[in-house]
Design an enzyme around this catalytic site. Structure first.
Site, mmCIF file in Angstrom:
data_model
loop_
_atom_site.group_PDB
_atom_site.id
_atom_site.type_symbol
_atom_site.label_atom_id
_atom_site.label_comp_id
_atom_site.label_asym_id
_atom_site.label_seq_id
_atom_site.Cartn_x
_atom_site.Cartn_y
_atom_site.Cartn_z
ATOM 1 N N HIS A 1 -0.329 -1.305 -9.530
ATOM 2 C CA HIS A 1 -0.276 -2.759 -9.514
ATOM 3 C C HIS A 1 0.538 -3.227 -10.714
ATOM 4 C CE1 HIS A 1 -4.187 -2.730 -7.027
ATOM 5 N NE2 HIS A 1 -3.185 -3.076 -6.237
ATOM 6 N N HIS B 1 1.877 2.117 -3.365
ATOM 7 C CA HIS B 1 0.876 2.948 -4.046
ATOM 8 C C HIS B 1 0.999 4.410 -3.616
ATOM 9 C CE1 HIS B 1 -1.237 -0.229 -6.021
ATOM 10 N NE2 HIS B 1 -1.779 -0.758 -4.933
ATOM 11 N N GLU C 1 0.818 -1.218 0.000
ATOM 12 C CA GLU C 1 0.000 0.000 0.000
ATOM 13 C C GLU C 1 0.853 1.271 0.000
ATOM 14 O OE1 GLU C 1 -2.942 -0.204 -0.766
ATOM 15 O OE2 GLU C 1 -3.412 -2.269 -0.279
#
Length: 318
Positions: A239, A233, A230
């Site tokens: 992804h 990100h 996470e």
């Protein structure tokens, strides 16, 4: 290897929602849907883009700055230290996880982002030549804020980030990484806000059962890698399959994937995309179990560091 896409406007069109609720088989096992890694970061981004048309323009600007920093090599020197504020929202004693468990998450992040994790040198890694090494990003535990709640789940609409909705407001989000520990529900382990979003909701939200590698950390996501994924990100990584069949993650040295991987794929697992390349299923930005992911690529390291460049989305952390 895929070509690096240089414009965010093109990139944003490529990211489609993927929410697979069925059992998915890989070469080594069949994993029940309840054991799948669930990350809602892309879905949350798409909702934010629909709600705020200006966000796409802002993200496109930051993408241009990041791409220029990558091309010229003028990235941040030295180690970027990120203070982490844990916002713990708990209904039960088990959800009010200990300071030791929170510290274990910081320790995992520092090992994963410095390539000192014990599984970094896993044998038979077909992508050992493009492992990132030390990303020069370090995390320090800055503060822990705890709040009792009656909520059984928080969803992905950022309610946990707002005191007006029973959550905890972000602390200094332009200079500190806010990490909400809470039950999200719906099979979602966690989600992050990509660079460029509103400061008030900036950070990551991760379930207490998938935070750290001790205490209540729950197999197969018990090694703290949900936060590694996470925060990837949060640092502008997509992804690895590009959230589309054979899509692009905007990184030049990662292979094309046809879809997410689950469980721990067999060595030599290949994509069904053109050329059937070996997939980088051991990458932190795939959906494998914690024990199956153990590296970033050099290109991902460069992309993460680019968010701290002057004028970039997270320059305020400099």
């Amino acid at each position: 290897m895929k070509k690096l896409l240089l414009t965010a406007s093109a990139a944003l069109l490529m990211f489609s929602c993927q929410n697979d609720n069925e059992s998915i088989s890989n070469e080594t096992n069949t994993v029940d849907a309840s054991a799948h890694r669930g990350c809602a970061s892309q879905e949350v981004l798409e909702a934010q883009l629909r709600a705020n048309p200006e966000l796409a323009t802002r993200m496109a600007k930051f993408e241009r700055i990041a791409n220029e920093a990558i091309k010229t090599g003028r990235l941040v020197n030295g180690v970027m230290e990120i203070p982490v504020v844990f916002n713990v929202l708990y209904r039960t004693t088990a959800e009010n996880i200990s300071l030791a468990q929170l510290q274990s998450q910081i320790d995992v992040l520092n090992r994963d982002f410095s390539a000192t994790n014990t599984d970094y040198n896993t044998a038979n890694n077909p992508y050992s030549s493009v492992r990132s090494g030390n990303t020069n990003i370090r995390f320090v535990l800055d503060q822990v804020i705890r709040k009792s709640t009656t909520k059984t789940s928080w969803g992905t609409n950022d309610a946990m980030k707002k005191s007006s909705q029973g959550g905890i407001d972000a602390t200094s989000p332009t200079t500190k990484l806010n990490y909400w520990v809470c039950t999200i529900g719906g099979g979602i382990l966690g989600y992050a806000q990509f660079p460029g979003g509103a400061a008030a909701t900036d950070g990551v939200a991760i379930d207490s059962k998938y935070t750290g590698n001790t205490g209540t950390a729950t197999y197969p996501f018990n090694l703290g890698r949900t936060a590694t994924h996470e925060i990837g990100h949060w640092l502008n990584l997509r992804h690895i399959w590009g959230d589309a069949t054979c899509g692009s993650d905007l990184v030049s040295d990662t292979p094309v994937h046809n879809a997410a991987n689950y469980g721990v794929p067999a060595v030599g697992h290949r994509s069904t995309c053109s050329g059937t390349p070996l997939e980088m299923y051991m990458n932190y930005m795939d959906y494998t179990d914690d024990r199956g992911m153990y590296m970033f690529s050099v290109g991902q390291k460069t992309r993460m560091n680019a968010v701290f460049a002057v004028g970039a989305a997270r320059a305020s952390f400099r």
